[in-house]
Design an enzyme around this catalytic site. Structure first.
Site, mmCIF file in Angstrom:
data_model
loop_
_atom_site.group_PDB
_atom_site.id
_atom_site.type_symbol
_atom_site.label_atom_id
_atom_site.label_comp_id
_atom_site.label_asym_id
_atom_site.label_seq_id
_atom_site.Cartn_x
_atom_site.Cartn_y
_atom_site.Cartn_z
ATOM 1 N N ARG A 71 0.841 -1.295 0.106
ATOM 2 C CA ARG A 71 0.061 -0.180 -0.040
ATOM 3 C C ARG A 71 0.869 1.433 -0.118
ATOM 4 N NH1 ARG A 71 -5.405 -1.754 2.394
ATOM 5 N NH2 ARG A 71 -6.130 0.403 2.431
ATOM 6 N N TYR A 103 0.743 4.387 -2.447
ATOM 7 C CA TYR A 103 -0.303 5.225 -2.073
ATOM 8 C C TYR A 103 -0.002 6.025 -0.890
ATOM 9 C CZ TYR A 103 -5.042 6.821 -1.960
ATOM 10 O OH TYR A 103 -6.181 7.566 -1.607
ATOM 11 N N VAL A 121 -15.147 -1.266 -0.713
ATOM 12 C CA VAL A 121 -16.027 -2.278 -0.093
ATOM 13 C C VAL A 121 -17.531 -1.754 -0.348
ATOM 14 C CG1 VAL A 121 -15.907 -0.807 2.460
ATOM 15 C CG2 VAL A 121 -16.160 -3.430 2.000
ATOM 16 N N ARG A 156 -6.553 -1.737 10.586
ATOM 17 C CA ARG A 156 -7.718 -2.524 11.501
ATOM 18 C C ARG A 156 -8.653 -1.710 11.946
ATOM 19 N NH1 ARG A 156 -2.967 -5.215 14.853
ATOM 20 N NH2 ARG A 156 -1.964 -3.259 14.124
ATOM 21 N N GLN A 157 -8.475 -0.220 12.164
ATOM 22 C CA GLN A 157 -9.504 0.597 12.654
ATOM 23 C C GLN A 157 -9.209 1.897 11.920
ATOM 24 O OE1 GLN A 157 -8.877 1.030 16.674
ATOM 25 N NE2 GLN A 157 -6.622 1.501 16.776
HETATM 26 N N1 NAD Z 1 -13.023 7.840 -2.227
HETATM 27 C C1 NAD Z 1 -12.124 7.992 -1.035
HETATM 28 O O1 NAD Z 1 -12.675 7.180 -0.194
HETATM 29 C C2 NAD Z 1 -11.014 8.421 -1.020
HETATM 30 C C3 NAD Z 1 -10.257 8.471 0.217
HETATM 31 C C4 NAD Z 1 -9.124 9.135 0.656
HETATM 32 C C5 NAD Z 1 -8.780 9.943 -0.282
HETATM 33 N N2 NAD Z 1 -9.240 10.038 -1.566
HETATM 34 C C6 NAD Z 1 -8.535 10.913 -2.522
HETATM 35 O O2 NAD Z 1 -9.480 11.480 -3.308
HETATM 36 C C7 NAD Z 1 -9.175 11.705 -4.669
HETATM 37 C C8 NAD Z 1 -10.311 11.133 -5.522
HETATM 38 O O3 NAD Z 1 -10.481 9.860 -5.191
HETATM 39 P P1 NAD Z 1 -11.958 9.137 -5.933
HETATM 40 O O4 NAD Z 1 -12.602 7.996 -4.874
HETATM 41 O O5 NAD Z 1 -12.600 10.141 -6.596
HETATM 42 O O6 NAD Z 1 -11.068 8.066 -6.969
HETATM 43 P P2 NAD Z 1 -11.223 7.962 -8.696
HETATM 44 O O7 NAD Z 1 -10.310 6.798 -8.900
HETATM 45 O O8 NAD Z 1 -12.745 7.757 -8.903
HETATM 46 O O9 NAD Z 1 -10.755 9.185 -9.205
HETATM 47 C C9 NAD Z 1 -9.278 9.719 -9.400
HETATM 48 C C10 NAD Z 1 -9.172 10.278 -10.779
HETATM 49 O O10 NAD Z 1 -7.901 10.647 -11.023
HETATM 50 C C11 NAD Z 1 -7.618 10.160 -12.562
HETATM 51 N N3 NAD Z 1 -6.206 10.164 -12.429
HETATM 52 C C12 NAD Z 1 -5.480 9.040 -12.019
HETATM 53 N N4 NAD Z 1 -4.118 9.187 -12.176
HETATM 54 C C13 NAD Z 1 -3.952 10.308 -12.984
HETATM 55 C C14 NAD Z 1 -3.053 10.881 -13.445
HETATM 56 N N5 NAD Z 1 -1.862 10.381 -13.658
HETATM 57 N N6 NAD Z 1 -3.282 11.850 -14.558
HETATM 58 C C15 NAD Z 1 -4.606 12.572 -14.582
HETATM 59 N N7 NAD Z 1 -5.503 11.976 -13.940
HETATM 60 C C16 NAD Z 1 -5.360 10.804 -13.130
HETATM 61 C C17 NAD Z 1 -8.442 8.915 -12.716
HETATM 62 O O11 NAD Z 1 -8.440 8.680 -13.869
HETATM 63 C C18 NAD Z 1 -9.870 9.526 -12.124
HETATM 64 O O12 NAD Z 1 -10.435 10.209 -12.721
HETATM 65 C C19 NAD Z 1 -7.766 10.801 -4.857
HETATM 66 O O13 NAD Z 1 -6.749 11.752 -4.792
HETATM 67 C C20 NAD Z 1 -7.931 10.097 -3.537
HETATM 68 O O14 NAD Z 1 -6.742 9.521 -3.203
HETATM 69 C C21 NAD Z 1 -10.425 9.374 -1.806
HETATM 70 O O1 UGA Z 2 -10.455 6.605 3.118
HETATM 71 C C1 UGA Z 2 -9.043 6.322 2.972
HETATM 72 O O2 UGA Z 2 -8.294 7.241 3.618
HETATM 73 C C2 UGA Z 2 -8.788 5.369 2.055
HETATM 74 O O3 UGA Z 2 -9.785 4.350 1.942
HETATM 75 C C3 UGA Z 2 -9.841 3.478 1.127
HETATM 76 O O4 UGA Z 2 -9.108 2.269 1.548
HETATM 77 P P1 UGA Z 2 -9.746 1.242 2.126
HETATM 78 O O5 UGA Z 2 -10.415 1.669 3.515
HETATM 79 O O6 UGA Z 2 -8.825 0.106 2.527
HETATM 80 O O7 UGA Z 2 -10.842 0.755 1.519
HETATM 81 P P2 UGA Z 2 -11.694 -0.570 0.944
HETATM 82 O O8 UGA Z 2 -10.948 -1.297 -0.177
HETATM 83 O O9 UGA Z 2 -13.038 -0.084 0.616
HETATM 84 O O10 UGA Z 2 -11.468 -1.527 2.298
HETATM 85 C C4 UGA Z 2 -12.137 -1.288 3.372
HETATM 86 C C5 UGA Z 2 -12.345 -2.462 3.986
HETATM 87 O O11 UGA Z 2 -13.400 -3.395 3.683
HETATM 88 C C6 UGA Z 2 -12.610 -4.728 3.564
HETATM 89 N N1 UGA Z 2 -13.306 -5.204 2.185
HETATM 90 C C7 UGA Z 2 -13.116 -4.713 0.971
HETATM 91 C C8 UGA Z 2 -13.684 -5.238 -0.209
HETATM 92 C C9 UGA Z 2 -14.806 -6.361 0.197
HETATM 93 O O12 UGA Z 2 -15.225 -6.815 -0.926
HETATM 94 N N2 UGA Z 2 -14.806 -6.797 1.391
HETATM 95 C C10 UGA Z 2 -14.124 -6.197 2.455
HETATM 96 O O13 UGA Z 2 -14.372 -6.746 3.319
HETATM 97 C C11 UGA Z 2 -11.265 -4.565 3.281
HETATM 98 O O14 UGA Z 2 -10.728 -5.609 3.766
HETATM 99 C C12 UGA Z 2 -11.085 -3.291 4.403
HETATM 100 O O15 UGA Z 2 -10.936 -3.661 5.558
HETATM 101 C C13 UGA Z 2 -9.523 4.090 -0.212
HETATM 102 O O16 UGA Z 2 -9.783 3.042 -1.321
HETATM 103 C C14 UGA Z 2 -8.365 4.774 -0.350
HETATM 104 O O17 UGA Z 2 -8.322 5.513 -1.566
HETATM 105 C C15 UGA Z 2 -8.558 6.054 0.719
HETATM 106 O O18 UGA Z 2 -7.624 6.836 0.732
#
Ligand code: NAD
Ligand code: UGA
Length: 346
Positions: free
Chosen positions: A173, A176, A218, A304-305
């Site tokens: 991971r 990222y 998830v 884990r949390q």
């Molecule tokens: N959704 C979440 O739970 C979550 C949590 C924490 C942080 N974030 C952050 O928020 C942002 C958006 O997340 P999201 O959930 O909308 O994800 P997403 O994957 O739907 O959106 C990311 C976008 O960035 C574009 N992208 C990726 N690499 C690129 C590059 N090199 N150049 C140009 N475009 C590029 C992708 O095509 C996509 O449109 C990300 O920076 C992510 O790290 C999201």
């Molecule tokens: O909020 C955040 O900061 C991050 O959260 C997520 O990462 P993660 O929490 O690992 O997201 P999921 O892949 O949705 O997993 C969440 C939990 O669900 C569990 N999971 C996932 C998928 C599934 O089918 N079943 C399941 O139990 C995973 O083991 C994990 O414990 C996002 O994908 C990241 O981009 C983001 O930055």
């Protein structure tokens, strides 16, 4: 000269921001705010664009390489005079004239960011460096969407912004979470060294319509599985927790952070905390009581949390989430049913 408020995280002397373009003072200056959204074709980005476009004073430029995003998410704005879409990869330099930059570009789902980890780290490091260079050249304010993953597998619970985290620097991971940590460092170094106006949001798990159906995260997995009548795959042990924020609340928090006077980092998320087993049971109850819940193998370094302390967001931005998980899930279900072509039975 723009005032940069300190929030206790902005150590050292800060230079004033660069002078904005002379066009700002020109006789025929157009008062629109020119806003760049990187990653604007993605899940959160496209909802942010919708909200920004509601304001007639905003011109929105999206850049995206469509790795995980899609033009479909933005199609309602095609041809709009205040909207522009550019296929561009943020690891390459970009020359545009803008006043604000929302820097979201980065794959966010673990299966996508682990797919090409070297590209993920380039996107986080070189991509953020390029956007900071752009901000410096044009005097724009820049907001980075960082992540709760900077806290790693947290030993402090709930997580507040002063916690430095527990991150594996060499794990699967790391591209990222360490990538986002470097991106945060770059933001503060540009702020201190060049006076760039920065904003850092630490986003916690966000969900809502337009997530990719096979995104792997998830909430989208469970909803797609429930709609298709497939077993809900809880990754072991199922006691791991997450806190889920509905996307409209997230967008509201990001805009308040950009418009406010605090650099952050500020946690933006919903403090309601659920185990993955509880989430599966809630999805089953609300969407399809007939589906099974099964336990499957987990991936390495799964935190884990996770639960945000949002005291800072409440006090400094006047923000807190409004939508509870039980209210948000059905809104997402509607969108998934439409895209999967599975109508409700009743
Ligand atoms: N959704 C979440 O739970 C979550 C949590 C924490 C942080 N974030 C952050 O928020 C942002 C958006 O997340 P999201 O959930 O909308 O994800 P997403 O994957 O739907 O959106 C990311 C976008 O960035 C574009 N992208 C990726 N690499 C690129 C590059 N090199 N150049 C140009 N475009 C590029 C992708 O095509 C996509 O449109 C990300 O920076 C992510 O790290 C999201
Ligand atoms: O909020 C955040 O900061 C991050 O959260 C997520 O990462 P993660 O929490 O690992 O997201 P999921 O892949 O949705 O997993 C969440 C939990 O669900 C569990 N999971 C996932 C998928 C599934 O089918 N079943 C399941 O139990 C995973 O083991 C994990 O414990 C996002 O994908 C990241 O981009 C983001 O930055």
């Amino acid at each position: 000269m723009a005032k940069e408020a300190s929030n206790g995280n902005s150590h050292g002397t800060t230079k004033p921001p660069p002078t904005p373009s002379p066009l700002r003072n020109a006789k025929f200056f157009q008062a629109n705010m020119r806003i760049l959204v990187t990653g604007g074709a993605g899940f959160i980005g496209s909802h942010l664009v919708d909200r920004l476009m509601e304001n007639e004073k905003n011109e929105v430029i999206v850049v995206d390489n469509y790795f995980t995003g899609s033009k479909d998410n933005l199609k309602k704005w095609f041809g709009h005079p205040r909207f522009e879409l550019i296929r561009h990869d943020v690891t390459e330099t970009l020359l545009v004239e803008v006043d604000q930059i929302y820097h979201l570009a980065c794959p966010a789902s673990p299966i996508f960011y682990k797919y090409n980890p070297v590209k993920t780290i380039k996107t986080n490091v070189i991509g953020t460096l390029n956007m900071l260079g752009l901000a410096k050249r044009v005097g724009a304010r820049i907001l980075l969407t960082s992540t709760s993953e900077v806290y790693g597998d947290p030993l402090v619970h709930p997580q507040d912004e002063s916690y430095w985290g527990n991150v594996n620097p060499i794990g699967v991971r790391s591209c990222y979470d360490e990538g986002k940590r470097v991106a945060e460092t770059l933001m503060f170094d540009y702020h201190r060294q060049h006076g760039i106006e920065i904003r850092i949001a630490r986003i916690f798990n966000t969900y809502g319509p337009r997530m990719n159906i096979d995104d792997g995260r998830v909430v989208s997995n469970f909803i797609a599985q429930a709609v298709r009548g497939e077993p809900l795959t809880v990754q072991a042990p199922g006691t791991q927790t997450r806190s889920f924020c509905y996307v409209s609340d997230m967008v509201d928090g990001l805009i308040r952070l950009m418009e406010g006077e605090n650099t952050g980092p500020i946690n933006i998320g919903n403090p309601g905390e659920f185990t993955m087993l509880e989430l599966a049971e809630t999805v089953k109850e609300l969407i399809n009581p007939d589906v099974e819940i099964i336990s499957v193998e987990n991936t390495p370094d799964d935190p884990r949390q996770r639960k945000p302390d949002i005291t800072k967001a409440k006090e400094l931005l006047g923000w807190e989430p409004k939508i509870k998980l039980r209210d948000g899930l059905p809104l997402m279900e509607d969108d998934f049913r439409m895209r999967l072509g599975v109508p409700r039975n009743n």
